[in-house]
Design a protein around this motif. Sequence first.
Motif, short mmCIF file in Angstrom:
data_model
loop_
_atom_site.label_atom_id
_atom_site.label_comp_id
_atom_site.label_asym_id
_atom_site.label_seq_id
_atom_site.Cartn_x
_atom_site.Cartn_y
_atom_site.Cartn_z
N THR A 3 0.83 -1.20 0.00
CA THR A 3 0.00 0.00 0.00
C THR A 3 0.87 1.26 0.00
O THR A 3 0.53 2.24 -0.65
N LYS A 4 2.00 1.22 0.73
CA LYS A 4 2.89 2.37 0.75
C LYS A 4 3.42 2.68 -0.64
O LYS A 4 3.51 3.83 -1.03
N TRP A 5 3.81 1.65 -1.38
CA TRP A 5 4.32 1.84 -2.74
C TRP A 5 3.25 2.47 -3.61
O TRP A 5 3.51 3.39 -4.35
N PHE A 6 2.01 1.96 -3.50
CA PHE A 6 0.93 2.48 -4.32
C PHE A 6 0.65 3.94 -3.99
O PHE A 6 0.38 4.74 -4.88
N ALA A 7 0.76 4.29 -2.73
CA ALA A 7 0.50 5.68 -2.32
C ALA A 7 1.52 6.63 -2.94
O ALA A 7 1.23 7.80 -3.14
N PHE A 8 2.70 6.12 -3.27
CA PHE A 8 3.76 6.94 -3.85
C PHE A 8 3.74 6.89 -5.38
O PHE A 8 4.54 7.55 -6.04
N LEU A 9 2.81 6.11 -5.97
CA LEU A 9 2.78 5.90 -7.42
C LEU A 9 2.74 7.20 -8.23
O LEU A 9 3.52 7.34 -9.18
N PRO A 10 1.87 8.16 -7.92
CA PRO A 10 1.89 9.40 -8.71
C PRO A 10 3.26 10.10 -8.68
O PRO A 10 3.72 10.63 -9.69
N ASN A 11 3.91 10.06 -7.52
CA ASN A 11 5.23 10.68 -7.41
C ASN A 11 6.27 9.91 -8.22
O ASN A 11 7.16 10.52 -8.83
N LEU A 12 6.16 8.59 -8.25
CA LEU A 12 7.08 7.79 -9.08
C LEU A 12 6.90 8.11 -10.55
O LEU A 12 7.88 8.18 -11.29
N ILE A 13 5.66 8.31 -10.96
CA ILE A 13 5.40 8.66 -12.36
C ILE A 13 6.02 10.03 -12.68
O ILE A 13 6.64 10.21 -13.72
N SER A 14 5.87 10.98 -11.76
CA SER A 14 6.48 12.30 -11.96
C SER A 14 8.00 12.20 -12.01
O SER A 14 8.65 12.86 -12.84
N TRP A 52 -4.27 11.78 -12.87
CA TRP A 52 -5.47 10.94 -12.77
C TRP A 52 -5.36 9.98 -11.58
O TRP A 52 -6.30 9.86 -10.80
N VAL A 53 -4.22 9.32 -11.44
CA VAL A 53 -4.03 8.37 -10.34
C VAL A 53 -4.15 9.10 -8.99
O VAL A 53 -4.82 8.63 -8.07
N ALA A 54 -3.52 10.28 -8.89
CA ALA A 54 -3.57 11.03 -7.63
C ALA A 54 -5.00 11.43 -7.27
O ALA A 54 -5.42 11.31 -6.12
N ARG A 55 -5.77 11.89 -8.28
CA ARG A 55 -7.16 12.29 -8.01
C ARG A 55 -8.05 11.08 -7.77
O ARG A 55 -8.85 11.05 -6.83
N ARG A 56 -7.95 10.09 -8.62
CA ARG A 56 -8.83 8.91 -8.58
C ARG A 56 -8.70 8.15 -7.26
O ARG A 56 -9.68 7.69 -6.70
N PHE A 57 -7.49 8.01 -6.77
CA PHE A 57 -7.25 7.23 -5.56
C PHE A 57 -6.92 8.10 -4.35
O PHE A 57 -6.42 7.60 -3.35
N ASP A 58 -7.20 9.40 -4.48
CA ASP A 58 -6.97 10.37 -3.41
C ASP A 58 -5.54 10.25 -2.86
O ASP A 58 -5.34 10.10 -1.65
N LEU A 59 -4.59 10.32 -3.77
CA LEU A 59 -3.17 10.21 -3.41
C LEU A 59 -2.43 11.53 -3.61
O LEU A 59 -1.22 11.55 -3.75
N ARG A 60 -3.18 12.62 -3.62
CA ARG A 60 -2.54 13.93 -3.80
C ARG A 60 -1.69 14.26 -2.59
O ARG A 60 -2.05 13.93 -1.45
N ALA A 65 2.63 17.58 -5.88
CA ALA A 65 2.35 18.83 -6.60
C ALA A 65 3.65 19.49 -7.05
O ALA A 65 3.75 19.96 -8.18
N TYR A 66 4.66 19.49 -6.18
CA TYR A 66 5.95 20.08 -6.54
C TYR A 66 6.67 19.25 -7.60
O TYR A 66 7.21 19.79 -8.56
N LEU A 67 6.68 17.92 -7.42
CA LEU A 67 7.35 17.05 -8.40
C LEU A 67 6.72 17.19 -9.78
O LEU A 67 7.42 17.24 -10.79
N ASP A 68 5.40 17.24 -9.82
CA ASP A 68 4.69 17.38 -11.08
C ASP A 68 5.08 18.69 -11.78
O ASP A 68 5.40 18.70 -12.97
N ALA A 69 5.07 19.77 -11.03
CA ALA A 69 5.42 21.08 -11.59
C ALA A 69 6.87 21.12 -12.04
O ALA A 69 7.18 21.64 -13.12
N VAL A 70 7.77 20.57 -11.25
CA VAL A 70 9.19 20.57 -11.60
C VAL A 70 9.42 19.73 -12.86
O VAL A 70 10.15 20.15 -13.76
N ALA A 71 8.78 18.57 -12.94
CA ALA A 71 8.95 17.71 -14.11
C ALA A 71 8.43 18.41 -15.37
O ALA A 71 9.08 18.38 -16.43
N ASP A 72 7.27 19.05 -15.27
CA ASP A 72 6.71 19.77 -16.42
C ASP A 72 7.63 20.90 -16.86
O ASP A 72 7.94 21.05 -18.05
N LYS A 73 8.05 21.72 -15.91
CA LYS A 73 8.88 22.87 -16.25
C LYS A 73 10.25 22.44 -16.76
O LYS A 73 10.78 23.04 -17.70
#
Length: 182
Positions: A3-14, A52-60, A65-73
């Motif tokens: 479960t811990k790994w899954f909770a970090f999944l959006p961050n791993l994708i970023s 989508w994963v962060a919103r769908r599974f409430d893993l925000r 948020a910072y990793l996503d923005a840094v990766a995009d920029k």
Amino acid sequence: MSTKWFAFLPNLISLARLALVPVSVDMIATRRWPEALAIFVVAGVSDALDGWVARRFDLRSELGAYLDAVADKALLICDFVTLAIVGVLPMALALLVVTRDLMIIGAVVLSWLLDRPMEIRPLWISKANTFTQIGFIALVLASLAFAWRTGPWLLAGQWLVAALTLASLAAYFRRWVTHMSA
């Protein structure tokens, strides 16, 4: 699956998207246009997927948020700069994109140093700017990958990106001045 790994999944994708940045730069620098386009598309899909994963599974998370923005920029800035270095885009456009982000970061850091921290929220103009920058880079890479003629859309796209980048910078600057003057 833990479960811990899954909770970090959006961050791993970023983080995976962030790891694609040097690969993207290398593909552009070596003029491997189909591969550069593929990397850009994979990065775009991963951006949608982590959100989508962060919103769908409430893993925000704040880290997410910072990793996503840094990766995009990081991807956008590095692609703009590399495309300018190889002569596909004007260096002035790449410098404008980079300067906007550095000025925003500088303003936020200065507000923290002056003990007047600002809440960091994207503005609608910033979202429009990012969307336009992503679309523009995708079109440029696609035109190179498929040997499309650029015609007038390339120059129009450059002007649109420049205008939205400046408008976004002005909006953030106005917000920062208002915050610091209060």
